[in-house]
Scaffold this motif. Structure first.
Motif, short mmCIF file in Angstrom:
data_model
loop_
_atom_site.label_atom_id
_atom_site.label_comp_id
_atom_site.label_asym_id
_atom_site.label_seq_id
_atom_site.Cartn_x
_atom_site.Cartn_y
_atom_site.Cartn_z
N ASP A 5 0.80 -1.22 0.00
CA ASP A 5 0.00 0.00 0.00
C ASP A 5 0.83 1.27 0.00
N ALA A 6 2.02 1.22 -0.58
CA ALA A 6 2.86 2.41 -0.66
C ALA A 6 3.78 2.32 -1.87
N PHE A 7 4.11 3.49 -2.42
CA PHE A 7 5.04 3.53 -3.54
C PHE A 7 6.47 3.57 -3.01
N GLU A 8 7.32 2.72 -3.59
CA GLU A 8 8.72 2.65 -3.22
C GLU A 8 9.57 3.12 -4.39
N PRO A 9 10.04 4.37 -4.37
CA PRO A 9 10.87 4.84 -5.48
C PRO A 9 12.21 4.12 -5.49
N VAL A 10 12.78 3.95 -6.67
CA VAL A 10 14.08 3.30 -6.83
C VAL A 10 15.02 4.29 -7.49
#
Length: 394
Positions: free
Chosen positions: A251-256
């Protein structure tokens, strides 16, 4: 001491079969070394290790199917401890220290003896199993004596067997599982991801003129494909729009931070894969072309590496060579964006109050509305077009 586990090689993967160990207790391993071959619905995949040390003990024997995350081996830092020596001739002697027992066993190499201590490509091993050829009797011609598919084909021909099994016999076991994996991933994507779609039609006259001039001065092996310009433009644009590069999990965006562009590659017979070209934006166009050629050739032979399957942070799909003007791709979870590029066509184009003919293409974007929005997506597509038409700066 660290634990090497069964990797997740796709959103749809729940388990994998350990086909073969390529390293043994006591062997030194370095970051990037291929230490095992794992079979999934996508095919046989070479699994890399991402640390330096010594392989201490094997926890799962060859032929066992285990869930993602299951400990497969233990690796000690250099000088940390003495490796546990296990008899390689008897797989049953590989006993777990503290790992759960494999949930199932699928011994798939009964047709040909399992050969430890030999390095052979997954394609070579698959062909050897199909023909019942003992790899121990083959002299490899690949790098460092590795056995490649051509070596197995030569032995098959000399023994009077067909070097390549009939297509009807090969298609079902190779592509049916892959189609099921694709179906599961795409169904999950459309069920869970709130897609939005954008397209942008633009002239690519500067890009095509530059590419034609560049290629006219070089021999065929050094020429570039238009798709390389697309990959590099996308990678550079994403540095300015990081909300499109990464994963949506828990339920969260994980930037790379790194940008590993997955390139959609069709496999003859109906399969599809989108392995990563690592750090795409940092490569020169010439290096990127070399990487793409190698990736396409290996993918169509069924030779994947685990990092290429698990690392893509965004995907590019181009159907220009198929005559498609616009495509609306489906996001591959847990990624949050995928680009589509259509055919470059000569079309009327308004310029300076007049109408002339230009090479024109349409770029599309499918993105996850939970991680970004259409305003930013529109700016991203426009930035890709601007970069593409300044190829001398790529």
């Amino acid at each position: 001491m660290s634990t090497f586990t069964m990797p997740s090689l796709g959103a749809d993967m729940e388990a994998g079969t350990l086909v073969e160990w390529l390293k043994h207790p006591g062997d030194s391993v370095s970051h990037g070394d291929i230490i095992a071959v794992v079979e999934t619905d996508k095919g046989a995949i070479e699994v890399e290790v991402f640390e330096d040390g010594q392989l201490d003990v094997l926890l799962v024997e060859e032929g066992c199917k285990v869930p993602v995350g299951t400990p497969l081996a233990e690796i000690s830092a250099d000088g940390e401890g003495m490796a546990e020596t296990l008899p390689s001739a008897s797989p049953s002697s590989i006993a777990p220290r503290h790992a759960p027992a494999p949930v199932a066993s699928e011994v798939r190499h009964a047709a040909a003896p399992a050969v430890t201590g030999l390095w052979a490509s997954p394609a070579a091993r698959q062909l050897a199993r199909q023909h019942g050829i003992d790899l121990a009797k083959i002299a490899g011609t690949g790098q460092d004596g590795a056995i490649v598919r051509d070596d197995v084909e030569a032995v098959a021909r000399s023994s009077g067997a067909s070097a390549r099994p009939p297509k009807s016999a090969k298609a079902a076991p190779d592509l049916a599982p892959m189609r099921r994996a694709i179906a599961a991933a795409m169904a999950k994507s459309k069920r869970e991801i709130p897609h939005y779609y954008l397209s942008h039609r633009f002239s690519v006259l500067p890009a095509t003129e530059w590419l034609n001039a560049h290629n006219s001065q070089r021999p065929p092996p050094e020429r570039l494909l238009f798709s390389v310009l697309l990959l590099k433009s996308v990678a550079l644009a994403l540095t300015e729009f990081p909300e499109f590069n990464g994963f949506y999990r828990s339920d969260a965006f994980e930037p790379v931070e790194e940008i590993h562009v997955g390139s959609a590659i069709s496999i003859r017979g109906g399969g599809l894969a989108a392995p990563a070209i690592h750090n795409t934006g940092n490569l020169t166009l010439a290096k990127l072309m070399d990487e793409l050629r190698d990736l396409v050739a290996r993918t169509r032979r069924g030779e994947f590496r685990s990092s290429e399957i698990s690392d893509p942070t965004v995907t590019v799909s181009s159907l220009g060579e198929r005559g498609v003007d616009v495509l609306w791709p489906v996001i591959y979870p847990p990624q949050v964006a995928i680009f589509g590029f259509g055919t470059v066509r000569q079309q009327p184009w308004a310029k300076d109050g007049g109408l002339i003919v230009h090479p024109v293409m349409t770029a599309s974007l499918a993105a996850d509305h939970r991680a970004n929005d259409g305003h930013r997506g529109a700016l991203l597509l426009r930035r890709v077009a601007d970069l593409l038409n300044k190829p001398e700066a790529l």
